[in-house]
Design an enzyme around this catalytic site. Structure first.
Site, PDB file in Angstrom:
ATOM      1  N   ASP A  47      -7.789  -8.221   0.390  1.00  0.00           N
ATOM      2  CA  ASP A  47      -9.212  -8.280   1.014  1.00  0.00           C
ATOM      3  C   ASP A  47      -8.326  -9.484   2.597  1.00  0.00           C
ATOM      4  O   ASP A  47      -9.622 -10.084   2.042  1.00  0.00           O
ATOM      5  CB  ASP A  47     -10.272  -7.612  -0.433  1.00  0.00           C
ATOM      6  CG  ASP A  47     -11.203  -7.924   0.848  1.00  0.00           C
ATOM      7  OD1 ASP A  47     -11.345  -7.261   1.687  1.00  0.00           O
ATOM      8  OD2 ASP A  47     -12.482  -7.902   0.377  1.00  0.00           O
TER       9      ASP A  47
ATOM     10  N   HIS B 244     -19.140  -0.946  -3.714  1.00  0.00           N
ATOM     11  CA  HIS B 244     -20.195  -2.118  -3.236  1.00  0.00           C
ATOM     12  C   HIS B 244     -21.626  -0.697  -3.673  1.00  0.00           C
ATOM     13  O   HIS B 244     -21.740  -0.438  -2.842  1.00  0.00           O
ATOM     14  CB  HIS B 244     -20.199  -1.474  -1.042  1.00  0.00           C
ATOM     15  CG  HIS B 244     -19.607  -2.507  -1.056  1.00  0.00           C
ATOM     16  ND1 HIS B 244     -19.814  -4.400  -0.323  1.00  0.00           N
ATOM     17  CD2 HIS B 244     -17.948  -3.017  -1.099  1.00  0.00           C
ATOM     18  CE1 HIS B 244     -19.315  -4.866  -0.082  1.00  0.00           C
ATOM     19  NE2 HIS B 244     -17.739  -4.165   0.409  1.00  0.00           N
TER      20      HIS B 244
ATOM     21  N   GLY C  95      -8.396 -16.721  -7.212  1.00  0.00           N
ATOM     22  CA  GLY C  95      -8.665 -17.531  -8.071  1.00  0.00           C
ATOM     23  C   GLY C  95     -11.004 -17.997  -7.715  1.00  0.00           C
ATOM     24  O   GLY C  95     -10.432 -18.903  -7.498  1.00  0.00           O
TER      25      GLY C  95
ATOM     26  N   GLY D 163     -14.622 -11.540   3.173  1.00  0.00           N
ATOM     27  CA  GLY D 163     -12.790 -11.494   3.204  1.00  0.00           C
ATOM     28  C   GLY D 163     -12.010 -12.904   1.903  1.00  0.00           C
ATOM     29  O   GLY D 163     -12.949 -13.491   1.702  1.00  0.00           O
TER      30      GLY D 163
END
Length: 378
Positions: free
Chosen positions: A271, A193, A247, A306
Site C-alpha cells: 500500500d 473500505h 508495524g 499509504g
C-alpha cells in the site's frame, strides 16, 4: 542461456539443495542436479551466487506509488517505468498500480492509458487496481468523501472490458449484478473500505467477491456480537486478502492471528505511496497534503495515507516480528499473491516454463541480486 549455481533454491513450495537453475532468455528451462550440469549442458555459462538463497521475485497487489511518483497524480507509461525500476531495487518485479477514489474522467483516462500500452508486463504491471470510489464514506481513510459514489451502469461496462486486475468496493453499496459483470470481465473483486455488517458481506460474496483489501484497515471491526467485515473475511473459506506488514497499519500480533486463521489466503502488500524508496517529506494525495515522518505516511487529519513499506522489508518483518517461517514469508510475497489473481501458472514459483523473475537473498534476507525476465539487475 546460463545456469545459476552455488546456492539454496526455494521453489515456492520447498527449499532444495545442490541444484542448478537453467535460464533460457526470459524463462526457466529446468532445474537440474548440480552434479549433472556439466553432462547435460557442457558449455553453459555458470553464475555462482555464493551460497545465498534464490527465490521467486515478489508481487505487490496494492501499490499507489513509489520512487517519487503517484498513480493518482500521473497515470502514464512513464510513471509505471519509475515505479517498476523502484520496485526492482526491493525485489518486486510485478505490481498492480493502484488508483484511489477520483472522478470518472480520471478512471476512464486510466483505462485508456492501460489499453494504449501493448505489453504492460514489460513494465512490471499486471493490470490496474481500482480502489474506490465505490466504497463507504464511514471507512474512507484518506479517500476524498466528496467523490465517493456507487457504481454506474456506464462506467462498469468500461471497467469490465479493461486491463483491470482488481476492483475494491464496499459490498453494502454494490449491486449484485455489477459484481457479476466485473467477474465476468475477468476482474478480481475485493471488499474494502467497507462498513458493512457480517451479513451484508456474506450476502454479496457469492456473486464473485474473492479478495479483501488491506485486512483490518478501513473495515467494520470484529466484535463478539457483530463480526463485521473483518469477521466475514476471517470466517470465510475462500476469500484471499492482502495485509500491510509495516508495524503501523496492523499490530504484529493481529497479523499473526490472521495468519493462523487464513493460512495461504493471506498475502503481503505494501500500500505504498510516492515517498517509498525516497526521502520525500510530504506529498499530495488526491488533494490532501500528507506527511512522511518516522516511517509513516499520514494526512493532515492524522489518518494513515499509504505506507513507505517495500516488499523485501515486509518479508523481513514477517520473519522477525510476526514469527512466520522464511519459506512462508516468501510465499506470502510471491506465490500467494500470484494465486490471488490467478497467475500462479507462470509466476510465484521456480519451475520449468515459469518466467525467470527471481530474487537472491543473503543470510540477513538482504537482496544481493534481482533477476527480471532472465536478466540480472545488480
Amino acid at each position: 542461456m546460463y545456469a545459476l549455481v552455488g546456492g539454496r533454491v526455494f521453489t515456492g513450495e520447498k527449499t532444495v539443495f545442490n541444484r542448478a537453475i537453467i535460464i533460457d532468455e526470459k524463462k526457466i528451462k529446468e532445474i537440474v542436479k548440480t552434479e549433472d550440469l556439466d553432462t547435460l549442458y557442457p558449455n553453459i555459462e555458470k553464475k555462482d551466487i555464493g551460497g545465498n538463497l534464490i527465490a521467486p521475485a515478489f508481487i505487490d497487489l496494492q501499490l499507489n506509488g513509489c520512487g517519487g511518483v503517484l498513480v493518482n497524480d500521473n497515470l502514464s507509461a512513464e510513471t509505471f517505468k519509475i515505479m517498476n525500476e523502484t520496485n526492482i531495487k526491493y525485489g518486486c518485479t510485478l505490481y498492480t498500480p493502484t488508483l484511489i477514489t477520483c472522478e470518472d474522467e480520471k478512471i476512464e483516462s486510466a483505462l485508456q492509458v492501460m489499453e494504449d500500452i501493448e505489453d504492460i508486463e514489460s513494465l512490471g504491471v499486471l493490470g490496474l487496481h481500482i480502489e474506490g470510489p465505490y466504497i463507504s464514506a464511514d471507512k474512507k481513510g484518506t479517500h476524498r468523501e466528496d467523490l465517493i459514489r456507487v457504481l454506474s451502469d456506464k462506467i462498469i461496462k468500461k471497467i469490465s472490458k479493461s486491463k483491470t486486475t482488481i476492483l475494491t468496493l464496499a459490498p453494502e453499496n454494490a449491486k449484485a449484478e455489477h459484481i457479476k459483470t466485473l467477474v465476468n470481465g475477468g476482474i478480481n473483486v475485493a471488499l474494502g473500505h467497507t462498513n458493512g455488517t457480517y451479513e451484508e458481506v456474506i450476502e454479496k460474496k457469492p456473486y464473485g467477491i474473492t479478495l479483501a483489501t488491506h485486512l483490518y484497515n478501513a473495515m467494520s471491526s470484529f466484535t463478539h456480537r457483530e463480526p463485521g467485515a473483518i469477521g466475514a473475511v476471517l470466517d470465510s473459506e475462500d476469500i484471499r486478502t492482502g495485509i500491510i506488514v509495516d508495524g503501523f497499519h496492523c499490530h504484529y500480533a493481529s497479523i499473526r492471528i490472521a495468519k493462523k486463521l487464513l493460512g495461504e489466503r493471506l498475502y503481503l502488500v505494501t500500500d505504498a505511496a510516492s515517498p517509498a524508496g525516497t526521502d520525500m517529506p510530504e506529498f499530495m494525495f488526491e488533494g490532501k497534503r500528507c506527511f512522511h515522518k518516522d516511517g509513516q505516511l499520514r494526512n493532515e487529519e492524522g489518518n494513515l495515507a499509504g505506507s513507505v513499506l517495500t516488499m523485501d522489508q515486509g518479508v523481513r518483518n514477517l520473519v522477525e516480528h510476526v514469527g512466520v517461517s522464511l519459506e512462508e514469508a516468501l510465499r506470502m510475497a510471491s506465490l500467494y499473491p500470484a494465486k490471488a489473481v490467478k497467475i500462479d501458472d507462470r509466476y510465484g514459483r521456480i519451475a520449468e516454463g515459469y518466467t525467470a523473475d527471481l530474487v537472491i537473498l543473503d543470510e540477513k534476507l538482504e537482496l544481493t541480486d534481482v533477476i527480471v525476465k532472465g536478466k540480472s539487475r545488480r
